[in-house]
Enzyme design. Structure first.
Site, PDB file in Angstrom:
ATOM      1  N   TYR A  70       9.930  22.869  11.293  1.00 26.58           N
ATOM      2  CA  TYR A  70       9.973  22.214   9.983  1.00 26.58           C
ATOM      3  C   TYR A  70      10.806  20.944  10.128  1.00 26.58           C
ATOM      4  CZ  TYR A  70       8.163  26.452   7.713  1.00 26.58           C
ATOM      5  OH  TYR A  70       7.384  27.507   7.320  1.00 26.58           O
TER       6      TYR A  70
ATOM      7  N   LYS B  47       4.792  31.845   1.445  1.00 29.39           N
ATOM      8  CA  LYS B  47       4.894  33.013   0.575  1.00 29.39           C
ATOM      9  C   LYS B  47       3.585  33.456  -0.084  1.00 29.39           C
ATOM     10  CE  LYS B  47       9.116  33.804   1.268  1.00 29.39           C
ATOM     11  NZ  LYS B  47       9.146  34.602   2.465  1.00 29.39           N
TER      12      LYS B  47
ATOM     13  N   TYR C 193      12.913  33.943   4.146  1.00 29.77           N
ATOM     14  CA  TYR C 193      11.720  33.607   4.921  1.00 29.77           C
ATOM     15  C   TYR C 193      11.034  34.861   5.473  1.00 29.77           C
ATOM     16  CZ  TYR C 193       8.731  30.616   7.797  1.00 29.77           C
ATOM     17  OH  TYR C 193       7.650  29.960   8.335  1.00 29.77           O
TER      18      TYR C 193
ATOM     19  N   PRO D 173       3.119  25.726  -0.065  1.00 32.31           N
ATOM     20  CA  PRO D 173       3.079  26.453   1.212  1.00 32.31           C
ATOM     21  C   PRO D 173       4.338  26.338   2.059  1.00 32.31           C
ATOM     22  CG  PRO D 173       1.749  24.464   1.338  1.00 32.31           C
ATOM     23  CD  PRO D 173       2.170  24.603  -0.093  1.00 32.31           C
TER      24      PRO D 173
ATOM     25  N   HIS E  63       7.105  35.930  15.792  1.00 36.68           N
ATOM     26  CA  HIS E  63       8.074  34.845  15.841  1.00 36.68           C
ATOM     27  C   HIS E  63       9.429  35.345  15.342  1.00 36.68           C
ATOM     28  CE1 HIS E  63       5.355  31.012  16.030  1.00 36.68           C
ATOM     29  NE2 HIS E  63       5.019  31.927  16.911  1.00 36.68           N
TER      30      HIS E  63
END
Length: 389
Positions: free
Chosen positions: A199, A295, A383, A291, A72
């Protein structure tokens, strides 16, 4: 039994450490209280940072990941019915993430350990760590109905928050935060409705669209912490997901049969130090993150890479310098991950009792990310992963 490194726990941290030590010519024994089938089906994380992907490849454990994992190059943020894509490679100099479930990572590492590595004992319950402050620590354990002792030069606790290793570190200091909400997570036999993670910040609560494969979707809803997953019908879950992912364009949510439903609590936790004598903590035994930032597994990888390097340095030079620095080295990365996970959680979740002012601040923070390359880059760099070591 006698070995150089005794590893408690055959999750991804313990298994990867055993693999890295094997490649460095250092022997180890892994003790796992559960059976192999349980470890290989235990659903956990699914996002691998760029650094984790690189480590698995270098360790010889990346072949199936590269064949079946989903690279991704970004995520999508949704808020106020708007969509904004964060382009990871463009913002980080080419870094990306991989969707590849923890269950699959464990399967790959177990197969390698059983074929090439040292002993991996399933249904071997660690009972106590003794002599951690000496140069001859030992692990008492029960296997096949009998108690035994594993004599070691070093012991590594990769046995999670509820394991025995953390309790064997005296005078430890803990830092934690428990959130008043959790995630109602589902697995569904339906192709993902988007090709990257989504998200979503919504007045009714957070939602996440993720996946396990091109034909299996993984989705989450923010719910009160004490929610019983069975109190939600399948139709109610899909209806609520649809509300929270709504946009002003023609995007739609694909529905399918649910195969799993559960609620995940949300908490942050750090144990300092991550070492006592010759006992080292790694992964969830030392730290837990909500979550939202993806991480948890990646922090565990950072821990064991740091420790494997330190043990290899000790073997090659006789110096304890890197072992002595282990806790401080890991904690720098841990706290950055805690900070990012907290930021993502407070950015996207509806806090109980939040005022209209606080709601508007969330939208303003998301607007800033969508309109500022500097803010967007900060998110993308965090990220895709902080440097290891």
């Amino acid at each position: 039994m006698r070995t150089t490194v005794g590893i408690i726990g055959a999750g991804p941290a313990g298994l990867l450490l055993a693999r890295l030590l094997h490649n460095a010519g250092i022997d180890s024994v892994v003790l796992e209280s559960r059976d192999r089938a349980y470890v290989e089906r235990r659903q956990r994380a699914g996002i691998l940072e760029q650094g984790t992907v690189d480590v698995l490849r270098e360790a010889g454990a990346g072949e199936r990941m590269d064949r079946e994992g989903l690279r991704h190059d970004g995520i999508e943020l949704r808020f106020a019915r708007r969509r904004h894509r964060v382009d990871f490679p463009a913002l980080t100099g080419g870094r990306s993430v991989m969707v590849y479930a923890q269950t699959e990572v464990c399967k790959d590492l177990i197969a390698l350990q059983l074929e090439e590595g040292g002993p991996l004992l399933f249904e071997a319950e660690a009972l106590a760590v003794e002599g951690a402050g000496t140069d001859r620590p030992r692990v008492r354990f029960r296997h096949q109905g009998a108690e035994d002792v594993l004599e070691c030069d070093y012991v590594v606790g990769c046995d999670g928050y509820w394991g025995i290793a953390r309790a064997a570190v005296p005078d430890g200091r803990t830092f934690e935060r428990t959130y008043p909400f959790g995630w109602l997570g589902i697995l569904a036999d339906v192709a993902p409705s988007h090709d990257e993670l989504v998200y979503a910040r919504h007045e009714r609560g957070f939602a996440l669209l993720s996946m396990r494969s091109p034909s299996v979707s993984r989705l989450y809803l923010q719910v009160p912490a004490d929610t019983d997953a069975d109190s939600w019908s399948d139709e109610e879950i899909w209806d609520e997901l649809e509300r929270r992912f709504e946009t002003d364009d023609d995007w739609s949510l694909r529905r399918g049969p649910l195969t799993q439903k559960s609620v995940t609590p949300m908490r942050s936790y750090v144990h300092e130090p991550m070492r006592h004598g010759r006992l080292f903590l790694a992964g969830d035994a030392a730290h837990i993150v909500p979550p939202t930032g993806a991480k948890g597994l990646n922090l565990a990888v950072g821990d064991v890479v740091t420790l494997a390097r330190a043990l290899a340095h000790r073997t090659a030079t006789g110096s304890d310098a890197l072992l002595d620095a282990y806790s401080a080295t890991c904690l720098r990365r841990v706290w950055q991950a805690e900070r990012f996970s907290y930021d993502m959680t407070t950015l996207l979740h509806a806090a109980p009792g939040a005022t209209p002012f606080e709601d508007r601040l969330q939208v303003a923070r998301l607007d800033r990310i969508a309109s500022s390359r500097a803010a967007e880059t900060d998110l993308a760099e965090a990220y895709t992963g902080f440097p290891i070591g």
